[in-house]
Design a protein around this motif. Structure first.
Motif, PDB file in Angstrom:
ATOM      1  N   SER A 115       0.819  -1.202   0.000  1.00  0.00           N
ATOM      2  CA  SER A 115       0.000   0.000   0.000  1.00  0.00           C
ATOM      3  C   SER A 115       0.858   1.259   0.000  1.00  0.00           C
ATOM      4  O   SER A 115       2.060   1.237   0.275  1.00  0.00           O
ATOM      5  CB  SER A 115      -0.942   0.013   1.208  1.00  0.00           C
ATOM      6  OG  SER A 115      -0.285   0.494   2.353  1.00  0.00           O
ATOM      7  N   GLU A 116       0.227   2.386  -0.252  1.00  0.00           N
ATOM      8  CA  GLU A 116       0.896   3.685  -0.214  1.00  0.00           C
ATOM      9  C   GLU A 116       1.349   4.027   1.200  1.00  0.00           C
ATOM     10  O   GLU A 116       2.323   4.774   1.381  1.00  0.00           O
ATOM     11  CB  GLU A 116      -0.078   4.745  -0.741  1.00  0.00           C
ATOM     12  CG  GLU A 116       0.511   6.109  -0.954  1.00  0.00           C
ATOM     13  CD  GLU A 116      -0.494   7.068  -1.569  1.00  0.00           C
ATOM     14  OE1 GLU A 116      -1.029   7.908  -0.812  1.00  0.00           O
ATOM     15  OE2 GLU A 116      -0.761   6.961  -2.782  1.00  0.00           O
ATOM     16  N   ASN A 117       0.660   3.510   2.196  1.00  0.00           N
ATOM     17  CA  ASN A 117       1.045   3.749   3.589  1.00  0.00           C
ATOM     18  C   ASN A 117       2.197   2.819   3.959  1.00  0.00           C
ATOM     19  O   ASN A 117       1.995   1.632   4.211  1.00  0.00           O
ATOM     20  CB  ASN A 117      -0.145   3.515   4.528  1.00  0.00           C
ATOM     21  CG  ASN A 117       0.219   3.770   5.980  1.00  0.00           C
ATOM     22  OD1 ASN A 117       1.332   4.202   6.307  1.00  0.00           O
ATOM     23  ND2 ASN A 117      -0.724   3.484   6.865  1.00  0.00           N
ATOM     24  N   LYS A 118       3.396   3.351   3.997  1.00  0.00           N
ATOM     25  CA  LYS A 118       4.574   2.523   4.221  1.00  0.00           C
ATOM     26  C   LYS A 118       4.756   2.090   5.673  1.00  0.00           C
ATOM     27  O   LYS A 118       5.725   1.402   5.986  1.00  0.00           O
ATOM     28  CB  LYS A 118       5.821   3.252   3.728  1.00  0.00           C
ATOM     29  CG  LYS A 118       5.823   3.484   2.215  1.00  0.00           C
ATOM     30  CD  LYS A 118       5.594   2.168   1.463  1.00  0.00           C
ATOM     31  CE  LYS A 118       5.559   2.385  -0.041  1.00  0.00           C
ATOM     32  NZ  LYS A 118       5.256   1.119  -0.775  1.00  0.00           N
ATOM     33  N   MET A 119       3.792   2.457   6.552  1.00  0.00           N
ATOM     34  CA  MET A 119       3.835   1.905   7.899  1.00  0.00           C
ATOM     35  C   MET A 119       3.543   0.400   7.868  1.00  0.00           C
ATOM     36  O   MET A 119       3.758  -0.312   8.842  1.00  0.00           O
ATOM     37  CB  MET A 119       2.835   2.614   8.815  1.00  0.00           C
ATOM     38  CG  MET A 119       3.121   2.436  10.298  1.00  0.00           C
ATOM     39  SD  MET A 119       4.722   3.109  10.803  1.00  0.00           S
ATOM     40  CE  MET A 119       4.299   4.835  11.042  1.00  0.00           C
TER      41      MET A 119
ATOM     42  N   LEU B   2     -10.980   8.071   3.147  1.00  0.00           N
ATOM     43  CA  LEU B   2     -11.211   9.499   3.356  1.00  0.00           C
ATOM     44  C   LEU B   2      -9.888  10.252   3.525  1.00  0.00           C
ATOM     45  O   LEU B   2      -9.775  11.416   3.147  1.00  0.00           O
ATOM     46  CB  LEU B   2     -12.089   9.714   4.584  1.00  0.00           C
ATOM     47  CG  LEU B   2     -13.572   9.399   4.403  1.00  0.00           C
ATOM     48  CD1 LEU B   2     -14.256   9.227   5.751  1.00  0.00           C
ATOM     49  CD2 LEU B   2     -14.260  10.491   3.574  1.00  0.00           C
ATOM     50  N   LEU B   3      -8.906   9.578   4.082  1.00  0.00           N
ATOM     51  CA  LEU B   3      -7.593  10.190   4.240  1.00  0.00           C
ATOM     52  C   LEU B   3      -6.793  10.106   2.952  1.00  0.00           C
ATOM     53  O   LEU B   3      -6.322  11.119   2.425  1.00  0.00           O
ATOM     54  CB  LEU B   3      -6.840   9.509   5.386  1.00  0.00           C
ATOM     55  CG  LEU B   3      -7.533   9.488   6.761  1.00  0.00           C
ATOM     56  CD1 LEU B   3      -6.655   8.774   7.774  1.00  0.00           C
ATOM     57  CD2 LEU B   3      -7.874  10.887   7.225  1.00  0.00           C
ATOM     58  N   VAL B   4      -6.630   8.898   2.439  1.00  0.00           N
ATOM     59  CA  VAL B   4      -5.692   8.706   1.327  1.00  0.00           C
ATOM     60  C   VAL B   4      -6.248   9.146  -0.025  1.00  0.00           C
ATOM     61  O   VAL B   4      -5.475   9.346  -0.967  1.00  0.00           O
ATOM     62  CB  VAL B   4      -5.218   7.233   1.264  1.00  0.00           C
ATOM     63  CG1 VAL B   4      -4.496   6.859   2.536  1.00  0.00           C
ATOM     64  CG2 VAL B   4      -6.362   6.278   1.009  1.00  0.00           C
ATOM     65  N   ASP B   5      -7.561   9.323  -0.150  1.00  0.00           N
ATOM     66  CA  ASP B   5      -8.103   9.858  -1.399  1.00  0.00           C
ATOM     67  C   ASP B   5      -7.946  11.371  -1.487  1.00  0.00           C
ATOM     68  O   ASP B   5      -8.197  11.954  -2.546  1.00  0.00           O
ATOM     69  CB  ASP B   5      -9.588   9.510  -1.539  1.00  0.00           C
ATOM     70  CG  ASP B   5      -9.819   8.091  -2.028  1.00  0.00           C
ATOM     71  OD1 ASP B   5      -8.834   7.360  -2.246  1.00  0.00           O
ATOM     72  OD2 ASP B   5     -10.997   7.693  -2.184  1.00  0.00           O
ATOM     73  N   ASN B   6      -7.538  12.006  -0.379  1.00  0.00           N
ATOM     74  CA  ASN B   6      -7.522  13.467  -0.352  1.00  0.00           C
ATOM     75  C   ASN B   6      -6.165  14.093  -0.048  1.00  0.00           C
ATOM     76  O   ASN B   6      -5.976  15.279  -0.301  1.00  0.00           O
ATOM     77  CB  ASN B   6      -8.547  13.964   0.672  1.00  0.00           C
ATOM     78  CG  ASN B   6      -9.971  13.682   0.228  1.00  0.00           C
ATOM     79  OD1 ASN B   6     -10.514  14.366  -0.626  1.00  0.00           O
ATOM     80  ND2 ASN B   6     -10.575  12.651   0.803  1.00  0.00           N
ATOM     81  N   VAL B   7      -5.236  13.318   0.504  1.00  0.00           N
ATOM     82  CA  VAL B   7      -3.926  13.841   0.882  1.00  0.00           C
ATOM     83  C   VAL B   7      -2.863  12.797   0.568  1.00  0.00           C
ATOM     84  O   VAL B   7      -3.095  11.594   0.722  1.00  0.00           O
ATOM     85  CB  VAL B   7      -3.887  14.183   2.392  1.00  0.00           C
ATOM     86  CG1 VAL B   7      -2.498  14.644   2.812  1.00  0.00           C
ATOM     87  CG2 VAL B   7      -4.914  15.264   2.727  1.00  0.00           C
ATOM     88  N   ILE B   8      -1.687  13.230   0.115  1.00  0.00           N
ATOM     89  CA  ILE B   8      -0.547  12.329  -0.030  1.00  0.00           C
ATOM     90  C   ILE B   8       0.115  12.221   1.339  1.00  0.00           C
ATOM     91  O   ILE B   8       0.747  13.176   1.817  1.00  0.00           O
ATOM     92  CB  ILE B   8       0.457  12.854  -1.076  1.00  0.00           C
ATOM     93  CG1 ILE B   8      -0.215  12.993  -2.446  1.00  0.00           C
ATOM     94  CG2 ILE B   8       1.659  11.915  -1.169  1.00  0.00           C
ATOM     95  CD1 ILE B   8       0.662  13.664  -3.486  1.00  0.00           C
ATOM     96  N   LEU B   9      -0.058  11.093   1.971  1.00  0.00           N
ATOM     97  CA  LEU B   9       0.432  10.889   3.324  1.00  0.00           C
ATOM     98  C   LEU B   9       1.766  10.170   3.324  1.00  0.00           C
ATOM     99  O   LEU B   9       2.059   9.382   2.431  1.00  0.00           O
ATOM    100  CB  LEU B   9      -0.571  10.067   4.134  1.00  0.00           C
ATOM    101  CG  LEU B   9      -1.932  10.711   4.403  1.00  0.00           C
ATOM    102  CD1 LEU B   9      -2.908   9.652   4.896  1.00  0.00           C
ATOM    103  CD2 LEU B   9      -1.814  11.832   5.404  1.00  0.00           C
TER     104      LEU B   9
END
Length: 271
Positions: A24-28, A193-200
């Motif tokens: 996923s985009e969230n590398k955590m 809601l988070l990842v569709d709106n901000v590059i985290l």
């Protein structure tokens, strides 16, 4: 004299955790990145840990929970890929107290109940907005309190819904037998809601409360609408809190959710 409440121990739900978000985009959820933040490896997503927890109230109340169940979860310590997870707890006066144990440690806590009266929420009370056209890297202007967020539509029909249940190690036959979607998918949409709106950068889901309003059908197209109700610093972390309605096919409220995440861990916020 008040009567003593009886407590019944619940049968433990045991499973082998699976990290569904390694790519996923969230590398955590990536082993290498998560270790930089002090973890032993990539984190199993909190939404999946909450899905593990849902097994107990569905076993307790069946379809009724999938139609109007109330559940909350708080994630205390990581669950890692391949670990044995034990979801257990007790029932007292119609409320389930749920714990997730792994490595002998308490990793998550929560509760579940079956409200006698189902609350109602009007679509008009939750602003219908599309996800942002061009996402920007997370920063001081991300998640402004009072702003509204939306998601792109998503669905998990047919084999994709079956694969999701396999990923979360869900063994209850009710979903296949009654042709129902798993409510853990509603939490996956909350994350969007988070990842569709901000590059985290790497971020962490820390807790959720969900009141189910209608049973999820396997072919439902799901969106969420949320108001940002909190954006604050605590112990060096930046937190965001969302008040959201999850909706099927643009018209049917599926769940009212309160979602809390660390969108900038202190190591990242200080960088």
């Amino acid at each position: 004299m008040a009567r003593a409440l009886e407590t019944h121990v619940l049968e433990t739900h045991r499973l082998e955790a699976y990290n569904t978000a390694k790519q996923s985009e969230n590398k955590m959820h990536d082993d290498t990145v998560a270790r930089r933040f002090g973890f032993a490896g990539g984190l199993v997503p909190g939404v999946d840990v909450m899905a593990y927890m849902m097994h107990l109230p569905v076993r307790q109340w069946g379809r009724a929970f999938l139609e109007r169940g109330l559940m909350d979860a708080r994630f205390l310590k990581p669950v890692y890929d391949g670990e044995t997870v034990e979801v257990g707890g007790s029932e007292s006066d119609g409320v389930l107290t749920i714990e997730v144990i792994s490595r002998g440690e308490l990793c998550a806590t929560g509760s579940a109940s079956l409200p006698a009266v189902l609350p109602t929420f009007a679509l008009a009370d939750f602003r219908d907005v599309a996800p942002i056209a061009e996402r920007r890297p997370v920063g001081a202007s991300s998640f402004v309190e009072g702003s509204w967020l939306g998601t792109a539509p998503r669905a998990w029909p047919g084999a994709t819904g079956v694969a999701y249940r396999a990923d979360i190690r869900e063994s209850d036959p009710i979903y296949a037998h009654d042709g129902l979607g798993h409510p853990g998918l509603l939490q996956k949409v909350m994350n969007r809601l988070l990842v569709d709106n901000v590059i985290l950068g790497p971020w962490i889901h820390v807790g959720s409360r969900m009141q189910i309003l209608s049973v999820l059908q396997p072919d439902d197209e799901i969106t969420a609408r949320a108001k940002v109700i909190g954006n604050y610093e605590k112990k060096g972390h930046r937190f965001v809190e969302l008040d959201a309605l999850v909706i099927a096919n643009g018209r049917t409220p599926l769940a009212h959710c309160h979602h809390v995440a660390i969108y900038q861990p202190r190591e990242q916020a200080a960088a």
